[in-house]
Scaffold this motif. Structure first.
Motif, PDB file in Angstrom:
ATOM      1  N   UNK A   1       0.816  -1.222   0.000  1.00  0.00           N
ATOM      2  CA  UNK A   1       0.000   0.000   0.000  1.00  0.00           C
ATOM      3  C   UNK A   1       0.850   1.272   0.000  1.00  0.00           C
ATOM      4  N   UNK A   2       2.193   1.142   0.287  1.00  0.00           N
ATOM      5  CA  UNK A   2       3.062   2.329   0.369  1.00  0.00           C
ATOM      6  C   UNK A   2       3.714   2.674  -0.970  1.00  0.00           C
ATOM      7  N   UNK A   3       3.550   1.816  -1.982  1.00  0.00           N
ATOM      8  CA  UNK A   3       4.120   2.107  -3.290  1.00  0.00           C
ATOM      9  C   UNK A   3       3.209   3.046  -4.060  1.00  0.00           C
ATOM     10  N   UNK A   4       3.761   3.918  -4.941  1.00  0.00           N
ATOM     11  CA  UNK A   4       5.199   4.089  -5.245  1.00  0.00           C
ATOM     12  C   UNK A   4       5.920   4.831  -4.124  1.00  0.00           C
ATOM     13  N   UNK A   5       7.178   4.447  -3.894  1.00  0.00           N
ATOM     14  CA  UNK A   5       8.006   5.047  -2.854  1.00  0.00           C
ATOM     15  C   UNK A   5       8.749   6.258  -3.444  1.00  0.00           C
TER      16      UNK A   5
END
Length: 815
Positions: free
Chosen positions: A716-720
């Motif tokens: 769920x944190x992508x794109x970084x």
């Protein structure tokens, strides 16, 4: 017939229905007229026509009829009444049996005025006279006397109208209107009769000598030939006058009532008699029953002991509570002479009922343990009570259906005309609660509510029944156990009391989900519960540690599923080899696990080696694991002729104290004198090569947030988003197969400007397993060490890359 009998009392007839024949039956009464037509009796018709139905004794029924009732046949001083009785076992009167009964009474001693006070009506009959013509009668409608000529000519007499004398006015009613209002009338050659139900509007409540009377002052007009004649038809009946003192009924009746004595100045008693029902009692009979009849100057008093012969107890219900009332149907006949009427006969029939008295019911547990049968007796009841249903687990169940639930009910009758009810149910019925008590005892609890109804009043009440039987039939769960190289096993054999007991380890409920989480074994096949717990689990207790081994124990408690009270404790203890706690690897690496012993407050995370900088790499509540090289952490080394020995200590220090309170010494031995024959020959070997193989590998590539590689980025944190030259920490892991003989090597790794690995432009990060020499910020490899998460360090590769972007000239390239 034997089921029906009759008796006469002056101008009243009593027909009695025997209890033995008509008990537990539904009845309907009809009166048959001279034409043979049966008129079904109801309350309104009974009070208007001179009939009364009373219940005396247990289901005894008495039918009273007045000599001048609506359907009686009067001929030469004999009146005859015919009734039809239908009896059925069901309220809809289907399949009813019919009984026809005629009874006659001879009565020729009519007094000038006769007053009857029945339970449902008042009656007055007076002798017809031929007084002076009445000139000031009240006439509601004009009347054409010629219309009455045929009637008068025939010499017949008929009641025309009634005038009620009320305090505020006089009210005149034609006979048709009075009949519609519920009044009853009759006229014979010698008498005029008026019958008044107690519900009549014109009834007044008057008090005389402290006793309340229902009274009606009225004049009845009747026609005879060309004359209109009037008679005084006043009547009064006592409403109260009953007291209860020292278990005695005291009934007081004034002798000369003002309303009935108006205009008279002298009085003389002629007769005072009393009885029960319509049966007169002699002085001897009254004395044997301990009745007392007192004839004083102004009042007549009758005293009857409560419970005496002639009356009966009947079941009563008050606010849902079971009790009884004593009831007796008494009569008093008073005859007197005065200078207005001559002889007056006043018959008062009164049903006296004592106040409600609560009766406690006994619930007796007579369970048959050998037959495994709960047997409960409830009572004692009078015969007018009937059990209609049981409430089982909140649902009302009729008695026929209760058998399907295992409940058998029946009644037991006794010679004193009482009864009890018995409820039987097997111990093993599903609705009988079973509970473990102690040792080999189980409690069987029957919780059922009995619903009753009374006859004929149809009052209902319930009796909750909760009985407990203790039976010596408990089979407790038992256990056996064993240990293998890495686990402690407990096998529990179920008994017959632990169906709702729950397994607890270290005060937490061992559910299938919890067992899966902690990698415990848990299996229940209905007869056995098997539990397997790893030796180094935090729920294992360590009791002793010496050179021969370590004693480990697993404790399990079975708790009540409702109260969570401890029911049964089991444990297993095994001696495990010390080799389970230490690994001396050939490359000089030592892995040692120490266990918590002797100190309840010892914090395993504060354990250290001789070099206090060496701390455990893995900690649980009861264990600490160290991994280090023999040349570090203060490890000492000794030599002898055959071995090289490495020693170290696991130590625990209290804060501010340099003397350890816990010390565990461990030793690794390595052999130094070993003769091995090695055969070799010198020749030029070909360069090493790896033979290609085929198989299925599962790999993962993860990006981590920090150099510690403890927290990867989630999907769920992508794109970084990263800044230029900011470090990116990558980890490649071989997921499958889990084979310690395999090692992961990275060959090539490159970056592209899109999600397609074959797109251009691209930039190599690793080339032939090495960093890109043309990169300004070269890739940095990080060592992978053994940890709780990393079981096989050779299956992982970690490297660090500086953030960059693709440009062409000075222009940023984007996908």
């Amino acid at each position: 017939t034997g089921s029906v009998s009759s008796e006469c009392l002056g101008n009243l007839l009593c027909i009695t229905l025997s209890a033995e024949y008509f008990e537990d039956k539904y009845l309907s009464f009809s009166v048959v007229d001279q034409s043979g037509i049966a008129w079904e009796l109801n309350e309104a018709m009974a009070s208007q026509c001179g009939y009364t139905v009373t219940y005396s004794g247990w289901s005894n029924i008495e039918f009273h009829a007045s000599a001048l009732s609506c359907h009686s046949h009067l001929e030469k001083d004999v009146f005859t009444v015919t009734i039809q009785i239908k009896a059925s076992h069901t309220p809809d009167m289907k399949n009813a049996t019919t009984h026809l009964r005629s009874a006659s009474c001879y009565y020729d001693s009519w007094s000038p005025r006769e007053l009857v006070c029945e339970n449902n009506y008042m009656e007055v009959s007076v002798r017809r006279e031929v007084p002076q013509t009445v000139k000031d009668f009240i006439q509601d409608e004009p009347e054409d006397c010629t219309l009455d000529f045929p009637e008068a000519k025939a010499g017949e007499a008929s009641i025309w109208q009634i005038v009620f004398h009320q305090p505020e006015e006089k009210k005149a009613l034609l006979v048709s209107d009075a009949w519609s209002a519920g009044y009853g009338f009759n006229i014979t050659d010698t008498r005029v009769l008026l019958r008044i139900p107690y519900t009549a509007v014109q009834i007044q409540l008057v008090e005389d000598q402290g006793i309340t009377f229902s009274a009606v002052r009225s004049s009845t007009f009747y026609k005879q030939r060309w004359m209109i004649l009037m008679v005084d038809t006043a009547v009064a009946c006592p409403v109260d006058g009953v007291d209860y003192t020292n278990k005695t009924i005291i009934w007081t009746v004034p002798k000369y009532i003002h309303l009935l004595s108006a205009g008279a100045t002298s009085f003389k008693d002629v007769l005072v008699e009393a009885g029960v029902g319509l049966h007169k009692l002699s002085a001897k009979e009254m004395a044997s029953r301990k009745y007392v009849l007192l004839n004083d100057l102004k009042v007549i008093t009758m005293k009857i002991p409560i419970g005496a012969e002639g009356g009966c107890y009947k079941t009563s219900v008050n606010s849902g509570q079971h009790g009884v009332k004593y009831t007796i149907n008494v009569f008093l006949e008073h005859q007197w002479e005065d200078n207005k009427w001559g002889l007056t006969k006043h018959t008062i029939i009164k049903e006296i009922e004592t106040p409600f008295e609560q009766v406690e019911l006994a619930i007796t547990n007579n369970s048959n343990l050998s037959a495994r049968l709960m047997n409960v007796t409830v009572g004692t009841f009078l015969l007018d009570v009937e059990l209609v249903n049981l409430t089982i687990e909140g649902a009302a169940v009729p008695l026929p259906e209760a058998v399907q639930h295992g409940y058998l009910t029946y009644e037991i009758r006794y010679a004193n005309r009482s009864k009890t009810y018995v409820v039987q149910v097997p111990f093993d019925a599903p609705t009988v609660k079973k509970e473990y008590l102690t040792a080999d005892m189980r409690a069987y609890t029957l919780n059922v509510t009995l619903a009753f109804i009374t006859h004929p009043s149809s009052e209902s009440f319930t009796v909750p029944v909760m009985t407990v039987s203790a039976v010596k039939d408990a089979v407790l769960p038992s256990a056996s156990g064993f240990c293998d190289g890495r686990n402690l096993h407990l096998i529990i054999t179920h008994g017959n009391v632990d169906q709702n007991w729950l397994p607890f380890i270290s005060d937490w409920h061992l559910t299938p989900e919890a067992a899966q989480k902690y990698k415990y074994g848990l299996r229940d096949n209905g007869t056995h519960l098997e539990i397997a717990v790893p030796f180094l689990s935090s729920d294992v207790n360590y009791e002793d540690f010496n050179a021969s081994g370590i004693k480990a124990s697993l404790h399990l408690t079975l708790r009540d599923g409702i109260t969570l009270a401890n029911r049964r404790n089991f444990s297993i203890s095994c001696i495990f080899s010390p080799s389970e706690l230490i690994q001396c690897l050939p490359n000089g690496t030592v892995v040692i696990t120490t266990v918590k012993l002797g100190y309840a407050d010892l914090d395993t995370s504060l354990l250290v080696l001789r070099d206090r900088r060496c701390k455990p790499s893995l900690v649980t509540e009861k264990t600490a694991t160290f991994k280090f090289n023999v040349n570090t952490c203060g490890t000492s080394r000794k030599f002898n002729s055959t071995t090289m020995t490495y020693e170290n200590d696991v130590l625990y220090f209290r804060p501010g104290n340099d003397t350890p309170i816990y010390q565990l010494r461990f030793v690794c031995w390595y052999a130094i004198k070993q003769t091995l024959d090695v055969h070799y020959q010198s020749k030029k070997n070909p360069p090493p090569s790896i033979k290609p193989g085929f198989g299925s590998l599962a790999l993962s590539l993860k990006l981590f947030k920090e150099k510690s590689y403890s927290e990867p980025y989630q999907e769920s944190e992508y794109p970084v988003v990263k800044y230029l030259r900011e470090a990116l920490y990558f980890e490649v892991e071989l997921l499958q197969p889990k084979d310690a003989r395999l090692e992961l090597y990275l060959d090539d790794c490159w970056a592209t400007n899109s999600q397609s690995q074959d797109s251009l432009p691209r930039w190599p990060i690793l080339i032939n397993g090495c960093e890109n020499s043309e990169d300004f910020y070269r890739t940095v490899f990080h060592k992978v060490n053994y940890s709780l998460r990393v079981k096989f360090p050779q299956h992982l590769k970690r490297f660090e890359v500086r953030m960059f972007t693709f440009v062409q000239g000075t222009t940023l390239l984007q996908e």
